[in-house]
Design an enzyme around this catalytic site. Structure first.
Site, short mmCIF file in Angstrom:
data_model
loop_
_atom_site.label_atom_id
_atom_site.label_comp_id
_atom_site.label_asym_id
_atom_site.label_seq_id
_atom_site.Cartn_x
_atom_site.Cartn_y
_atom_site.Cartn_z
N GLN A 1 51.62 17.92 36.20
CA GLN A 1 51.92 19.13 36.96
C GLN A 1 52.79 20.12 36.18
OE1 GLN A 1 53.01 16.09 38.02
NE2 GLN A 1 55.18 16.18 38.52
N GLY B 1 51.49 23.45 34.30
CA GLY B 1 51.24 24.71 35.01
C GLY B 1 52.32 25.09 36.00
N HIS B 2 53.31 24.26 36.22
CA HIS B 2 54.34 24.51 37.26
C HIS B 2 55.72 24.28 36.68
CE1 HIS B 2 56.37 24.20 41.22
NE2 HIS B 2 55.35 24.93 41.62
N PHE B 3 56.30 25.02 36.03
CA PHE B 3 55.91 26.23 35.31
C PHE B 3 56.17 25.97 33.84
CE2 PHE B 3 57.19 27.46 39.56
CZ PHE B 3 56.11 28.21 39.98
N ILE C 1 59.38 22.72 37.00
CA ILE C 1 60.01 22.18 38.20
C ILE C 1 58.95 21.41 38.99
CG2 ILE C 1 61.92 23.81 38.44
CD1 ILE C 1 60.30 25.38 40.45
#
Length: 145
Positions: free
Chosen positions: A43, A46-48, A53
């Protein structure tokens, strides 16, 4: 309870197995579990990318997985018995702080009620004794497949 034991009580696998260890479990009452958050989790691409986070929904899912272990252990069942616990409701969710790679989430779950096959839990996730997320979750048992 080690990760090998956890895998006996949850059908989830990488990258969606979000419980690393169970520290405490009181049958029919409560569970305390850990999730070690690492930069290598998918994750974070892309986050971020510039400030990774953990998505709030992943924190809630980790809490939901803890409820599943507690319910299975309390009912003396396992997913291999053809049953799974499914999340059926989320109430009173609050996100208070960010979770970043390197953090260790402590997942604390208490049974509030069990009525007509619906389990209701009071849940919180903390990092370094600070509340990150709190919620009430509901789950029920279903036949897999």
């Amino acid at each position: 309870m080690s990760i090998q034991d956890v895998k006996n009580y949850l059908p989830h696998r990488y990258p969606f197995l979000l419980i690393d260890r169970v520290l405490e479990l009181e049958i029919g009452k409560s569970i305390v579990a850990l999730k070690n958050v690492t930069f290598n989790e998918p994750q974070f691409t892309g986050h971020f990318p510039e400030q990774p986070i953990m998505p709030g929904v992943m924190i809630v899912e980790a809490l939901a997985q803890a409820t599943g272990i507690l319910a299975f252990k309390s009912e003396a069942g396992k997913p291999i018995d053809g049953q799974i616990y499914m999340l059926v409701g989320i109430d009173k969710v609050r996100f208070k702080r960010m979770v970043e790679p390197g953090d260790q989430l402590r997942l604390e779950v208490e049974v509030i009620t069990i009525k007509r096959g619906i389990w209701k839990f009071k849940c919180k996730a903390t990092v370094d004794n600070q509340i990150i997320t709190s919620a009430e979750l509901m789950c029920t048992q279903r036949t897999a497949g």
